[in-house]
Design an enzyme around this catalytic site. Sequence first.
Site, PDB file in Angstrom:
ATOM      1  N   ASP A  42      -6.503  11.866  -1.243  1.00  0.00           N
ATOM      2  CA  ASP A  42      -5.472  11.807  -0.410  1.00  0.00           C
ATOM      3  C   ASP A  42      -4.714  13.051  -0.242  1.00  0.00           C
ATOM      4  OD1 ASP A  42      -2.990  11.010   0.901  1.00  0.00           O
ATOM      5  OD2 ASP A  42      -2.374   9.755  -0.864  1.00  0.00           O
TER       6      ASP A  42
ATOM      7  N   ARG B 294      -1.310   1.574   1.800  1.00  0.00           N
ATOM      8  CA  ARG B 294      -1.053   0.203   2.301  1.00  0.00           C
ATOM      9  C   ARG B 294      -1.428   0.075   3.750  1.00  0.00           C
ATOM     10  NH1 ARG B 294       5.306   1.942   1.837  1.00  0.00           N
ATOM     11  NH2 ARG B 294       3.998   3.255   0.314  1.00  0.00           N
TER      12      ARG B 294
ATOM     13  N   LYS C 163       0.842  16.656   1.314  1.00  0.00           N
ATOM     14  CA  LYS C 163       1.465  16.748  -0.020  1.00  0.00           C
ATOM     15  C   LYS C 163       1.704  18.203  -0.658  1.00  0.00           C
ATOM     16  CE  LYS C 163      -0.737  12.765  -1.655  1.00  0.00           C
ATOM     17  NZ  LYS C 163       0.657  11.866  -2.317  1.00  0.00           N
TER      18      LYS C 163
ATOM     19  N   ASP D 100      -7.802   8.458  -5.868  1.00  0.00           N
ATOM     20  CA  ASP D 100      -6.877   7.552  -5.137  1.00  0.00           C
ATOM     21  C   ASP D 100      -7.970   6.463  -4.777  1.00  0.00           C
ATOM     22  OD1 ASP D 100      -4.523   6.954  -4.056  1.00  0.00           O
ATOM     23  OD2 ASP D 100      -4.433   8.179  -2.382  1.00  0.00           O
TER      24      ASP D 100
ATOM     25  N   GLU E 188      -0.672   5.778   3.157  1.00  0.00           N
ATOM     26  CA  GLU E 188      -1.647   5.520   3.914  1.00  0.00           C
ATOM     27  C   GLU E 188      -2.553   4.411   2.937  1.00  0.00           C
ATOM     28  OE1 GLU E 188      -1.678   7.912   1.531  1.00  0.00           O
ATOM     29  OE2 GLU E 188      -3.370   7.330   0.292  1.00  0.00           O
TER      30      GLU E 188
END
Length: 512
Positions: free
Chosen positions: A283, A364, A290, A301, A362
């Site tokens: 991620d 969800r 990020k 992740d 992302e």
Amino acid sequence: MELRLITTTPAEVESECLVVIVLDDIERGKEKAEKLRSAPKPSPRDPALEKAMAELVVSGEITAKAQETVLLHRPQGLKSKRLLVVGGGKANSFTSAELRRAAGTALRYLRSRTINSCAFALPELGEGGEAAARAVVEGACVADYDPDTYRSERKDLSMKEIIIVAQAGSEVASLERAAAEAKIVGESQNFTRELVNEPSNRLTPTVLAERAKKMSESLGLKCEIMGPEKIKELKMGAFWSVAQGSDEEPRLIVIRYEPQGTPEQPASGKPVLGLVGKGITFDTGGISIKPADGMEKMKYDMAGGAAMIGAMRAIALLKPKVKVIAIISATENMPSGKAQKPGDVQIAMSGKAIEIINTDAEGRLVLADGLHYARTLGCTHLIDAATLTGACVVALGMVNAGVFANDEDIYRHFTLALERSGEKFWRLPLDPEYGEMIRSNIADIMNTGGRYGGAITAAMFLKEFVDDTPWIHLDIAGAAWMEENKSWIAKGPTGIAVRSLVEFAKTYENSN
Ligand code: BES
Ligand code: MN
Ligand code: ZN
């Protein structure tokens, strides 16, 4: 790790090292003046053990504090070469959770000193000793894992054999069964940890799917793997919106377990459990990228997805009488010229329109389609696990993971599972008011809900895709990774949720 069970007194055991738990039984140390005084006592209570450790107790070298360790050579009056005394804390708060850790501490203490065979005296805990045997074996398995997969001078420290020492007269068959089942669960937890530990260049969505398939086929589970074409054909617009930005192909992994003797069509009313996992193999945050600091950790992740694969491994071996389907949405979350952008609107498989506010939310999105797909496959009860939000880590730290439920009966099943797994989850709310925070101006919902209550608004988002199907959501963002070495577990992936998921499935055995 080989397991062997014997029934005898601890003094009679001949081993490289006898491990004994010592508890602080302040009640027994009560003086006449009724002042509470600590009294370290071995569990099981045994005169020979008390004698062997008497001097250490008098000198104050043993206090029974949790995770305290004292090693004695040639213990007097015992047939073992060594005696390892491990503190278990206060006698009145000693449960299988404490025993799991104490067993882990013992195992890592001995392994690091190249003692790779030991005997474990089962402490007094509940009726019959099965809970104690389970806790010792699970704790030992978890402790026997190290994440140094790619270290070139890797030493094999693993424990070769544990002899479980039960009281004479114990029911051998039920203890042996408890130990064997615990080993399956503990090894499945480690299977998950191995997957989570893999870096994203070595464990792409394609490789994760291959690993799931290999495990499934070796244990008689059906495993179906779908790529980009099928994901688009199923109209999984939310899952695809994350996957579209990566050069690595996404994978939708479906693993099916059917208990033996089930008819083709499950009898109506029988539960079908859906285990839905977030499988983001890396991620970056996507276009809402990020910060660099700590980003390397985002290889974990996919811990929720890996927990589902590990749980299916255990389920295949334990064979509970309930149908279970695992669904893992695996993809990277990358920025690129093809990546989705903030403001984009995506149509999920369920038909709901999602306004993307932050491409870093992302998890969800991939779960939304995973959960909806699970329902189309006939799942009557859903449970998902995901490293979903930093907000959950802010709320609960690393000690508890978050749990959400839209139905009290499924939550009751989950609490029964927790009693057996010893894992720590804390329930967070799902009041309808939180739903207002994710209402969109242009579409049905937004994928983020602002600064406050971030773990809850993420759960509210998922809730949109389960409708009225009983559902549990586990946010394991904090608990899936141990930040430092502990005496009972190595730093790195923890395999959280695997044990609870297996126990959860077992609570639905034979139910209708
Ligand atoms: N995978 C992260 C959540 C996460 C954060 C896991 C820290 C473990 C440690 C997730 O995809 C994410 O980025 N969530 C965002 C959501 C936000 C953009 C609404 C977060 O928590 O910051
Ligand atoms: Mn993210
Ligand atoms: Zn994520």
